[in-house]
Design a protein around this motif. Structure first.
Motif, PDB file in Angstrom:
ATOM      1  N   GLU A 358      84.020 -27.986  46.355  1.00  0.00           N
ATOM      2  CA  GLU A 358      83.792 -27.099  45.215  1.00  0.00           C
ATOM      3  C   GLU A 358      84.631 -27.522  44.014  1.00  0.00           C
ATOM      4  OE1 GLU A 358      83.568 -22.340  44.096  1.00  0.00           O
ATOM      5  OE2 GLU A 358      84.566 -22.958  45.955  1.00  0.00           O
ATOM      6  N   VAL A 359      85.851 -27.956  44.281  1.00  0.00           N
ATOM      7  CA  VAL A 359      86.713 -28.378  43.169  1.00  0.00           C
ATOM      8  C   VAL A 359      86.119 -29.602  42.477  1.00  0.00           C
ATOM      9  CG1 VAL A 359      89.016 -29.186  42.530  1.00  0.00           C
ATOM     10  CG2 VAL A 359      88.768 -27.406  44.258  1.00  0.00           C
ATOM     11  N   LEU A 360      85.552 -30.515  43.253  1.00  0.00           N
ATOM     12  CA  LEU A 360      84.898 -31.688  42.655  1.00  0.00           C
ATOM     13  C   LEU A 360      83.722 -31.263  41.781  1.00  0.00           C
ATOM     14  CD1 LEU A 360      84.970 -34.258  45.597  1.00  0.00           C
ATOM     15  CD2 LEU A 360      86.199 -34.419  43.423  1.00  0.00           C
ATOM     16  N   GLN A 361      82.998 -30.250  42.227  1.00  0.00           N
ATOM     17  CA  GLN A 361      81.886 -29.742  41.414  1.00  0.00           C
ATOM     18  C   GLN A 361      82.400 -29.159  40.097  1.00  0.00           C
ATOM     19  OE1 GLN A 361      80.008 -26.931  44.021  1.00  0.00           O
ATOM     20  NE2 GLN A 361      78.894 -28.487  45.183  1.00  0.00           N
ATOM     21  N   LEU A 362      83.526 -28.444  40.181  1.00  0.00           N
ATOM     22  CA  LEU A 362      84.111 -27.885  38.959  1.00  0.00           C
ATOM     23  C   LEU A 362      84.597 -28.998  38.032  1.00  0.00           C
ATOM     24  CD1 LEU A 362      86.137 -24.865  40.436  1.00  0.00           C
ATOM     25  CD2 LEU A 362      83.901 -24.811  39.316  1.00  0.00           C
ATOM     26  N   CYS A 363      85.119 -30.070  38.619  1.00  0.00           N
ATOM     27  CA  CYS A 363      85.535 -31.223  37.811  1.00  0.00           C
ATOM     28  C   CYS A 363      84.348 -31.786  37.034  1.00  0.00           C
ATOM     29  CB  CYS A 363      86.133 -32.314  38.705  1.00  0.00           C
ATOM     30  SG  CYS A 363      87.769 -31.924  39.355  1.00  0.00           S
ATOM     31  N   GLU A 364      83.230 -31.909  37.719  1.00  0.00           N
ATOM     32  CA  GLU A 364      82.038 -32.447  37.064  1.00  0.00           C
ATOM     33  C   GLU A 364      81.565 -31.523  35.942  1.00  0.00           C
ATOM     34  OE1 GLU A 364      80.831 -35.356  37.411  1.00  0.00           O
ATOM     35  OE2 GLU A 364      82.179 -35.897  39.057  1.00  0.00           O
ATOM     36  N   ARG A 365      81.668 -30.217  36.182  1.00  0.00           N
ATOM     37  CA  ARG A 365      81.239 -29.261  35.148  1.00  0.00           C
ATOM     38  C   ARG A 365      82.131 -29.363  33.915  1.00  0.00           C
ATOM     39  NH1 ARG A 365      80.197 -23.522  38.044  1.00  0.00           N
ATOM     40  NH2 ARG A 365      79.735 -22.954  35.875  1.00  0.00           N
ATOM     41  N   LEU A 366      83.420 -29.542  34.147  1.00  0.00           N
ATOM     42  CA  LEU A 366      84.325 -29.684  33.004  1.00  0.00           C
ATOM     43  C   LEU A 366      84.094 -31.015  32.293  1.00  0.00           C
ATOM     44  CD1 LEU A 366      86.588 -28.746  31.225  1.00  0.00           C
ATOM     45  CD2 LEU A 366      88.243 -29.441  32.965  1.00  0.00           C
ATOM     46  N   LEU A 367      83.838 -32.067  33.065  1.00  0.00           N
ATOM     47  CA  LEU A 367      83.575 -33.374  32.456  1.00  0.00           C
ATOM     48  C   LEU A 367      82.278 -33.355  31.653  1.00  0.00           C
ATOM     49  CD1 LEU A 367      84.690 -35.675  35.401  1.00  0.00           C
ATOM     50  CD2 LEU A 367      85.744 -35.563  33.134  1.00  0.00           C
TER      51      LEU A 367
END
Length: 502
Positions: A358-367
């Protein structure tokens, strides 16, 4: 009765009343017994009761005997006192007539202590407390029981007089305050209102006075204490002036680094007046005061929480060790907020409590929102590194187990443990074990493929060709033989040359 044995005296009169109903005087003595009065009123009704009272008054007016006048006076006093109709009307009439009876008896030489005491009571009932005190003062203190009774009654009358005096002074101060208000003199108005004594508030609208005093203190910049605002805001929960002061003062205290004081101001604002802005400040003050549960509850009431509110909620839930709620706050923040700093802070918090996926998904959303965002890139890099290290450890354990099974001749087990390991993690030693185990178990095609992935030395090439030949793939074996010839040239190791040559 003169000796103070009231109950005994009342009982005797009650018996005489029943024993001699035809005697006019004794027939009227029923009124001397206080306990009988309410019962009699209920039995005969108000009109008949009042008629009986007037008969007693008429009889008293015709009497010239001191003892009879004392009895009539006591009867009329008890009728006025125990019947307790509304003030005025028949009650005052009966009290005044009782006073006349006691006065006449006193002039005829009646018992002074008894009469002065009851005259004082009558005047007190009529509101003439100064006259009542004069009568009480003339009862000798040693005259038992009327002396001690008069002293107690005198204290009550003095208190009542003081209250009346205070009431009159307060009325005057209120009048002056109204005049000052009309003239626009706030200082004078407040000064007069401050002089209104609390004892008289039951006679005036004390709530309105408190509210006005609070308003004036605010208008005049006197910074009223919280204790001076609690009652006014309870009295007038829609008072905009007081509510504004509470909000602004609380905000100033929060800015000054005094969150506990700010909380006290925000707390006084009525719930229906608590808009989102106040809820945010109240929640922030509670959080800074380390009252996390209450802060979370307050912030949860915000109708449209922004990134700042959701971050505060996340921090509170972390302090309460409610990690699932913290992640829920972070998800909501990513859904609602466009603030890059807020998203970065939320991502940092998520990296400490959330699952890697989930954290990786949030990283992608921020990127996606902030290209090459350094916070997102760093967290993503660290998580990927962590995941790879975990995979490496996992596959290392699998290889150790596979080697143990291989050493024990359990080739199928070794194959099971090694087959799922990606090429990136398997390594040459484990691959050779896998290839050999596959060959031994008859999986020749798979074995040949594994040997082909190993370095092209004579041993590995020879093993691959051997598997191809055993699998009937002679043409492939012939093609690989040329590679083997090149590999064995210059090799001095006789066993390898012999094996490879064969």
């Amino acid at each position: 009765i003169r000796e103070g044995k009231l109950d005994e005296g009342f009982d005797v009169f009650y018996e005489l009343h029943h024993a001699f109903p035809d005697d006019e005087f004794l027939g009227a003595t029923w009124a001397v017994s206080p306990g009988f009065i309410p019962e009699y009123v209920e039995e005969v009704g108000k009109s008949e009761f009042e008629r009986s009272c007037k008969e007693i008054v008429e009889m008293a007016g015709e009497s010239n005997k001191e003892e009879e006048l004392e009895v009539f006076g006591l009867s009329l006093f008890n009728l006025s006192f125990y019947y307790r109709p509304k003030r005025g009307g028949i009650r005052d009439f009966l009290t005044e007539e009782a006073t006349v009876c006691f006065d006449r008896s006193l002039k005829l030489g009646g018992e002074e202590g008894f009469l002065r005491y009851h005259l004082g009571l009558c005047h007190a009932l009529l509101g003439n407390h100064e006259t009542a005190i004069e009568h009480y003062d003339r009862v000798p203190k040693e005259n038992f029981p009327w002396g001690p009774l008069a002293e107690r009654s005198k204290r009550r009358s003095r208190m009542r007089l003081k209250k009346i005096k205070t009431l009159m002074e307060d009325a005057e101060n209120l009048e002056k305050a109204e005049e000052a208000e009309r003239e626009g003199d706030g200082e004078a108005e407040l000064r007069h209102l401050e002089e209104v004594d609390n004892i008289s508030h039951e006679f005036f609208n004390s709530g309105a006075i408190r509210v006005r005093k609070a308003e004036l203190r605010i208008e005049l910049g006197k910074n009223p204490a919280l204790s001076a605002l609690q009652k006014p805001i309870e009295t007038d929960p829609d008072n905009e002036k007081i509510i504004k002061y509470l909000r602004e003062t609380g905000a100033r205290e929060l800015e000054r680094g005094e969150p506990a004081k700010a909380v006290e101001y925000f707390k006084l604002v009525p719930e229906k007046q608590a808009n989102d802005e106040l809820l945010k400040m109240h929640g922030e003050a509670l959080e800074e005061s380390k009252r996390y549960e209450r802060a979370a509850a307050r912030l949860g009431e915000v109708g449209k929480p922004d990134g700042e509110v959701l971050l505060s909620l996340a921090r509170c839930h972390r302090q309460m060790n409610e990690l699932e709620e913290e992640m829920a706050d972070i998800r909501e923040l990513f859904r609602r907020s466009d603030s890059i700093p807020a998203l970065e802070e939320a991502l940092r918090r998520a990296s400490r409590v959330g699952e890697d996926r989930e954290v990786l998904q949030l990283c992608e959303r921020l990127l996606n929102r902030s290209k090459d965002n350094p916070v997102a890139r760093e967290i993503k890099k660290n998580i990927q590194k962590k995941i790879e290290e975990e995979r490496r450890k996992k596959y290392s354990r699998q290889k150790e187990k596979a080697l143990q099974l291989y050493d024990d001749g359990k080739y199928e087990g070794a194959i099971d443990h090694l087959s799922g390991i990606p090429d990136k993690f398997i390594g040459n030693s484990a691959r050779k074990v896998l290839a050999y185990s596959l060959r031994e178990e008859g999986y020749l095609k798979r074995a040949a493929n594994q040997y082909r992935k190993l370095p092209e030395n004579p041993e590995n090439l020879a093993s691959e060709i051997h598997c191809l030949l055993m699998d009937g793939r002679r043409e492939e074996a012939s093609n690989r033989s040329s590679r083997l010839k090149d590999a064995i040239s210059g090799i001095e190791d006789t066993p390898i040359r012999t094996f490879a040559g064969s």
